[in-house]
Design a protein around this motif. Structure first.
Motif, mmCIF file in Angstrom:
data_model
loop_
_atom_site.group_PDB
_atom_site.id
_atom_site.type_symbol
_atom_site.label_atom_id
_atom_site.label_comp_id
_atom_site.label_asym_id
_atom_site.label_seq_id
_atom_site.Cartn_x
_atom_site.Cartn_y
_atom_site.Cartn_z
ATOM 1 N N VAL A 31 0.838 -1.196 0.000
ATOM 2 C CA VAL A 31 0.000 0.000 0.000
ATOM 3 C C VAL A 31 0.875 1.250 0.000
ATOM 4 O O VAL A 31 2.025 1.240 0.447
ATOM 5 C CB VAL A 31 -0.951 0.032 1.224
ATOM 6 N N PHE A 32 0.288 2.339 -0.501
ATOM 7 C CA PHE A 32 0.999 3.608 -0.601
ATOM 8 C C PHE A 32 -0.024 4.732 -0.547
ATOM 9 O O PHE A 32 -1.142 4.590 -1.045
ATOM 10 C CB PHE A 32 1.767 3.673 -1.928
ATOM 11 N N GLY A 33 0.358 5.842 0.075
ATOM 12 C CA GLY A 33 -0.531 6.995 0.110
ATOM 13 C C GLY A 33 0.246 8.284 0.249
ATOM 14 O O GLY A 33 1.299 8.318 0.895
ATOM 15 N N VAL A 34 -0.238 9.357 -0.359
ATOM 16 C CA VAL A 34 0.405 10.663 -0.276
ATOM 17 C C VAL A 34 -0.669 11.730 -0.111
ATOM 18 O O VAL A 34 -1.761 11.613 -0.686
ATOM 19 C CB VAL A 34 1.286 10.936 -1.517
ATOM 20 N N PHE A 35 -0.367 12.756 0.691
ATOM 21 C CA PHE A 35 -1.362 13.792 0.974
ATOM 22 C C PHE A 35 -0.811 15.171 0.626
ATOM 23 O O PHE A 35 0.310 15.528 1.008
ATOM 24 C CB PHE A 35 -1.755 13.763 2.458
ATOM 25 N N ASP A 36 -1.597 15.932 -0.110
ATOM 26 C CA ASP A 36 -1.323 17.341 -0.411
ATOM 27 C C ASP A 36 0.008 17.525 -1.141
ATOM 28 O O ASP A 36 0.763 18.458 -0.842
ATOM 29 C CB ASP A 36 -1.339 18.166 0.884
ATOM 30 N N LEU A 37 0.273 16.652 -2.114
ATOM 31 C CA LEU A 37 1.480 16.756 -2.925
ATOM 32 C C LEU A 37 1.063 16.821 -4.390
ATOM 33 O O LEU A 37 0.403 15.899 -4.880
ATOM 34 C CB LEU A 37 2.399 15.561 -2.691
ATOM 35 N N PRO A 38 1.391 17.902 -5.098
ATOM 36 C CA PRO A 38 1.003 17.987 -6.514
ATOM 37 C C PRO A 38 1.447 16.750 -7.288
ATOM 38 O O PRO A 38 2.488 16.158 -7.001
ATOM 39 C CB PRO A 38 1.739 19.246 -6.991
ATOM 40 N N GLU A 39 0.636 16.360 -8.264
ATOM 41 C CA GLU A 39 0.864 15.154 -9.061
ATOM 42 C C GLU A 39 0.914 13.908 -8.177
ATOM 43 O O GLU A 39 1.756 13.034 -8.332
ATOM 44 C CB GLU A 39 2.149 15.266 -9.878
ATOM 45 N N ALA A 40 -0.022 13.848 -7.251
ATOM 46 C CA ALA A 40 -0.041 12.759 -6.276
ATOM 47 C C ALA A 40 -0.118 11.390 -6.940
ATOM 48 O O ALA A 40 0.525 10.434 -6.495
ATOM 49 C CB ALA A 40 -1.224 12.945 -5.323
ATOM 50 N N ASP A 65 -9.207 15.317 -5.986
ATOM 51 C CA ASP A 65 -8.782 16.616 -6.520
ATOM 52 C C ASP A 65 -9.364 17.799 -5.740
ATOM 53 O O ASP A 65 -9.320 18.941 -6.196
ATOM 54 C CB ASP A 65 -9.155 16.729 -7.996
ATOM 55 N N GLY A 66 -9.912 17.522 -4.560
ATOM 56 C CA GLY A 66 -10.532 18.575 -3.757
ATOM 57 C C GLY A 66 -12.030 18.624 -3.909
ATOM 58 O O GLY A 66 -12.735 19.193 -3.067
ATOM 59 N N THR A 67 -12.515 18.010 -4.979
ATOM 60 C CA THR A 67 -13.963 17.972 -5.229
ATOM 61 C C THR A 67 -14.454 16.555 -5.483
ATOM 62 O O THR A 67 -15.461 16.126 -4.934
ATOM 63 C CB THR A 67 -14.319 18.851 -6.451
ATOM 64 N N ARG A 68 -13.708 15.839 -6.326
ATOM 65 C CA ARG A 68 -14.136 14.496 -6.745
ATOM 66 C C ARG A 68 -13.032 13.475 -6.541
ATOM 67 O O ARG A 68 -11.839 13.802 -6.569
ATOM 68 C CB ARG A 68 -14.531 14.516 -8.223
ATOM 69 N N PHE A 69 -13.467 12.215 -6.367
ATOM 70 C CA PHE A 69 -12.544 11.092 -6.340
ATOM 71 C C PHE A 69 -12.441 10.498 -7.740
ATOM 72 O O PHE A 69 -13.421 10.482 -8.494
ATOM 73 C CB PHE A 69 -13.035 10.013 -5.372
ATOM 74 N N HIS A 70 -11.259 10.007 -8.081
ATOM 75 C CA HIS A 70 -11.010 9.374 -9.381
ATOM 76 C C HIS A 70 -10.306 8.050 -9.138
ATOM 77 O O HIS A 70 -9.406 7.968 -8.301
ATOM 78 C CB HIS A 70 -10.147 10.286 -10.258
ATOM 79 N N ALA A 71 -10.692 7.020 -9.870
ATOM 80 C CA ALA A 71 -10.131 5.689 -9.639
ATOM 81 C C ALA A 71 -9.723 5.030 -10.944
ATOM 82 O O ALA A 71 -10.421 5.150 -11.963
ATOM 83 C CB ALA A 71 -11.150 4.805 -8.916
ATOM 84 N N GLU A 72 -8.588 4.362 -10.902
ATOM 85 C CA GLU A 72 -8.134 3.511 -11.999
ATOM 86 C C GLU A 72 -7.642 2.216 -11.374
ATOM 87 O O GLU A 72 -6.724 2.213 -10.541
ATOM 88 C CB GLU A 72 -6.996 4.176 -12.779
ATOM 89 N N ARG A 73 -8.240 1.104 -11.770
ATOM 90 C CA ARG A 73 -7.844 -0.207 -11.254
ATOM 91 C C ARG A 73 -7.640 -1.139 -12.432
ATOM 92 O O ARG A 73 -8.469 -1.188 -13.338
ATOM 93 C CB ARG A 73 -8.912 -0.750 -10.298
ATOM 94 N N ARG A 74 -6.533 -1.882 -12.382
ATOM 95 C CA ARG A 74 -6.172 -2.720 -13.523
ATOM 96 C C ARG A 74 -5.618 -4.065 -13.058
ATOM 97 O O ARG A 74 -4.948 -4.154 -12.029
ATOM 98 C CB ARG A 74 -5.100 -2.033 -14.374
ATOM 99 N N LEU A 75 -5.861 -5.093 -13.846
ATOM 100 C CA LEU A 75 -5.197 -6.379 -13.659
ATOM 101 C C LEU A 75 -3.835 -6.319 -14.335
ATOM 102 O O LEU A 75 -3.707 -5.791 -15.440
ATOM 103 C CB LEU A 75 -6.033 -7.511 -14.259
ATOM 104 N N ILE A 88 -2.348 8.650 -15.874
ATOM 105 C CA ILE A 88 -2.102 9.543 -14.751
ATOM 106 C C ILE A 88 -2.966 10.797 -14.858
ATOM 107 O O ILE A 88 -3.454 11.325 -13.850
ATOM 108 C CB ILE A 88 -0.609 9.912 -14.665
ATOM 109 N N LYS A 89 -3.199 11.268 -16.076
ATOM 110 C CA LYS A 89 -4.037 12.463 -16.264
ATOM 111 C C LYS A 89 -5.483 12.209 -15.839
ATOM 112 O O LYS A 89 -6.216 13.151 -15.533
ATOM 113 C CB LYS A 89 -3.980 12.917 -17.716
ATOM 114 N N ARG A 90 -5.888 10.949 -15.849
ATOM 115 C CA ARG A 90 -7.250 10.622 -15.398
ATOM 116 C C ARG A 90 -7.330 10.538 -13.869
ATOM 117 O O ARG A 90 -8.391 10.218 -13.326
ATOM 118 C CB ARG A 90 -7.707 9.303 -16.020
ATOM 119 N N LEU A 91 -6.208 10.817 -13.200
ATOM 120 C CA LEU A 91 -6.160 10.759 -11.737
ATOM 121 C C LEU A 91 -5.662 12.096 -11.172
ATOM 122 O O LEU A 91 -4.611 12.174 -10.537
ATOM 123 C CB LEU A 91 -5.227 9.621 -11.296
ATOM 124 N N PRO A 92 -6.397 13.172 -11.400
ATOM 125 C CA PRO A 92 -5.945 14.488 -10.927
ATOM 126 C C PRO A 92 -6.058 14.606 -9.409
ATOM 127 O O PRO A 92 -6.769 13.842 -8.753
ATOM 128 C CB PRO A 92 -6.903 15.454 -11.627
#
Length: 496
Positions: A31-40, A65-75, A88-92
Motif C-alpha cells: 500500500v501507498f498513500g500521499v497527501f497534499d502533494l502535486p501530481e499525487a 482533486d478537492g472535489t471528486r474522487f477518481h479511480a483507476e484499477r487494472r489487472l 495519470i491524467k485521469r487521476l488528478p
C-alpha cells in the motif's frame, strides 16, 4: 460459446501460470498513500513500482482533486498501466492512495482490485489493505444477514461496511469502531475528502512506514517506496496506531490497549525488498546474518557456495564469508520469463524450472556445492534445482535453508498451502532430504533466526515476532478457521 473439452494430460491453466513459482511463498499486498502533494497519482505510481514485489496480479490508484474522487484499477503490473501519461491524467489531485495486489482472499478479478471506494454519508472513503482478516467471513455473513450488499469477494470490503454501519458521529470514530470488530493482520491506507489515514493492527504484523517529501506526508508498506522518490523516512507507524494526516498536520491515535509488537518475521526472510529497512533493521544485513548463523550451525566440507537466485543471495554471501568458502553464481536466473510464455504442455512441465534458472556449469562442474535458499514450501522446485546441479557436474549437493522448516499455514496474508501440502509438515528431515535428492539438507534453527535478528533467542512466553509458520504459535484468534472446522465436524457427525 462452449469451451473446448479439457485435455486431462495437460497442466490446468492456473497451475501452468504458477509453474515457475510453485515452491515459493506468494507476496501478499503493498500500500501507498500521499497527501497534499502535486501530481499525487504520479508519485503513487512510482511508489507502487517500488512495491511491485509485494503483489503482481493487480494494481490500483484512487486520487482526490478537492472535489471528486477518481479511480483507476487494472489487472497486471504497475508498469503495464500506470506508466502512461494518459492514465495519470485521469487521476488528478494532490492526494492519492495506491495498492498492488496478490490475492490471498477473493478471486483475481477487476471488482476485487483495490483501493476499494464507497460514498458514505460523510463523503468519499477509499481504502487499501495489506494483510488478511481472520474473521472476515464470519463478519461478512453477519453483515449480509443484516442486509448488506457486497460488490466484491475481498475481505477489505468488510471494513467499508463496518465503517458505513457504525453509529459513531465522526468519521475517525467510525473507522476506529470498525477496526474494533476485526481480527488478524492489517496495514491500511484510507483516503477521505480531507484526510489520509494509516492504521496498523494491534500486533503490527504487517508493516507501514511514514515518510516526508517537501513537507508533505507519505505512507508506504516499505522504505524502498520512499527512496524511489527521494522522500525522507520519518518513522514506523506503531502497532495499533492510527495516523491521521490533514491540512492541519499529523495526529496520532492509539485507541486499543497496548500490546507488545509482533511483526511478521517473513518480511526479513523473504517478502521485503533487500534495500528496505523494517523496524530499524536493514533487510539485506539481516539476511546476511541469517547466512552467518546457518554456517555456524552447519560445518560442511565443500568447494563453493551457490545461492538460489534471487532470494538466497544475501544469506549465501553471509554463509560464504563465515565458512571461508568462495561465493559463486552457480545458477543464473532469467528475469525475462513472463507468465504468458508458459504453455500448459507436458514438455514445459518437464523443463519448467530451466525457463527461470539455468546452471552455470563452469562454476559447479566437479565441485562440492552448497546451495543456499531462504525457504522450502512444497519442495518441487528444490528437487529440480538439485538435479540441475548434478546434471551440471556437481559431485556433491548440500542444500541449506536460511530459515526454519515451514510446518504450519499462514492466515495473515501470505499464501501458504494447506498443511498437508507443506513438505516439512508431512516429512522428517531425512525423508525431505531423500525427496529433494541432496546429499545433506539443513535448516536454520528457530533460535538461529532470532540471533540473526539481534535478539539472542526466541522467548517462548513472549515471542518477539510472528513466526507461526515455523512454530504453530498463532498470535491472534482464527475465528473463520474455527467456524470452518466446526462445520466440517458437524458434517462428519451427520454422515456417521
Amino acid at each position: 460459446m462452449t469451451s473446448p473439452p479439457r485435455d486431462e494430460t495437460q497442466t490446468p491453466p492456473e497451475e501452468a501460470t504458477a509453474l515457475l513459482d510453485e515452491d515459493r511463498l506468494r507476496e501478499y499486498c503493498g500500500v501507498f498513500g500521499v497527501f497534499d502533494l502535486p501530481e499525487a497519482a504520479a508519485y503513487t505510481a512510482l511508489g507502487l513500482h517500488a512495491l511491485q514485489h509485494r503483489g503482481q496480479e493487480a494494481a490500483g490508484i484512487v486520487s482526490f482533486d478537492g472535489t471528486r474522487f477518481h479511480a483507476e484499477r487494472r489487472l497486471g503490473l504497475v508498469g503495464d498501466h500506470f506508466s502512461h501519461e494518459r492514465t495519470i491524467k485521469r487521476l488528478p489531485g494532490a492526494s492519492a492512495i495506491g495498492h498492488v495486489r496478490y490475492a490471498t482472499t477473493g478471486e483475481t478479478m477487476l471488482r476485487n482490485v483495490q483501493p476499494l471506494f464507497a460514498e458514505l454519508n460523510s463523503g468519499g472513503f477509499a481504502v487499501g489493505h495489506n494483510g488478511n482478516l481472520t474473521n472476515a467471513q464470519t463478519l461478512r455473513r453477519e453483515l449480509i444477514n443484516e442486509g448488506a450488499i457486497f460488490q466484491s469477494t475481498s475481505d477489505t470490503e468488510v471494513i467499508l461496511h463496518l465503517v458505513a454501519r457504525s453509529r459513531e458521529s465522526k468519521l475517525i470514530d467510525r473507522f476506529i469502531d470498525a477496526l474494533s470488530h476485526i481480527e488478524g493482520a492489517y496495514s491500511l491506507v484510507v483516503l477521505t475528502n480531507g484526510k489520509l489515514i494509516g492504521a496498523r493492527d494491534p500486533l503490527g504484523i504487517r508493516p507501514l512506514v511514514l515518510g516526508e517529501l517537501d513537507g508533505r506526508y507519505i505512507l508506504a508498506s516499505e522504505t524502498c517506496a520512499l527512496d524511489i522518490m527521494g522522500a525522507r523516512f520519518v518513522r514506523d507507524v506503531a502497532n495499533g496506531e492510527i495516523v491521521v494526516i490533514s491540512h492541519e498536520g499529523i495526529r496520532s491515535i492509539c485507541p486499543f490497549p497496548s500490546r507488545p509488537a509482533r511483526p511478521c518475521i517473513f518480511e526479513y526472510i523473504y517478502f521485503a525488498r533487500p534495500d528496505s529497512i523494517v523496524h530499524g533493521r536493514p533487510v539485506y544485513e539481516v539476511r546476511k546474518a541469517m547466512g552467518v548463523e546457518l554456517a555456524r550451525e552447519n560445518r560442511i566440507q565443500a568447494d563453493v557456495v551457490v545461492p538460489v537466485p534471487d532470494s538466497g543471495v544475501p544469506a549465501a554471501i553471509g554463509f560464504a564469508r563465515e565458512a571461508g568458502l568462495p561465493f559463486e553464481l552457480g545458477i543464473i536466473r532469467n528475469h525475462y520469463v513472463g507468465r504468458t510464455f508458459i504453455q500448459p504442455t507436458q514438455a514445459v512441465r518437464e523443463i519448467g524450472v530451466r525457463l527461470k534458472h539455468s546452471a552455470n556449469r563452469a562454476v559447479v562442474s566437479g565441485k562440492r556445492v552448497i546451495l543456499i535458499d531462504d525457504s522450502i514450501v512444497r519442495g518441487t522446485t528444490s528437487i529440480k534445482i538439485v538435479q540441475m546441479m548434478r546434471d551440471a557436474g556437481a559431485t556433491e549437493v548440500h542444500f541449506l535453508i536460511s530459515s526454519p522448516p515451514i510446518t504450519h499455514p499462514d492466515y495473515y496474508g501470505i499464501d501458504t498451502p494447506q498443511k498437508e501440502k507443506l513438505l516439512a509438515a508431512t516429512h522428517s528431515l531425512e525423508e525431505m532430504r531423500r525427496e529433494i535428492g541432496c546429499d545433506q539438507l539443513a535448516f536454520l534453527s528457530i533460535d538461529g533466526i532470532y540471533r540473526a535478528m539481534g535478539v539472542g533467542r526466541r522467548n517462548d512466553r513472549q515471542p518477539q515476532f510472528t513466526d507461526h509458520c515455523f512454530t504453530g504459535d498463532y498470535p491472534t484468534a482464527l475465528t473463520d478457521l474455527a467456524a470452518e472446522n466446526r462445520a466440517q465436524l458437524s458434517l462428519l457427525a451427520e454422515a456417521s
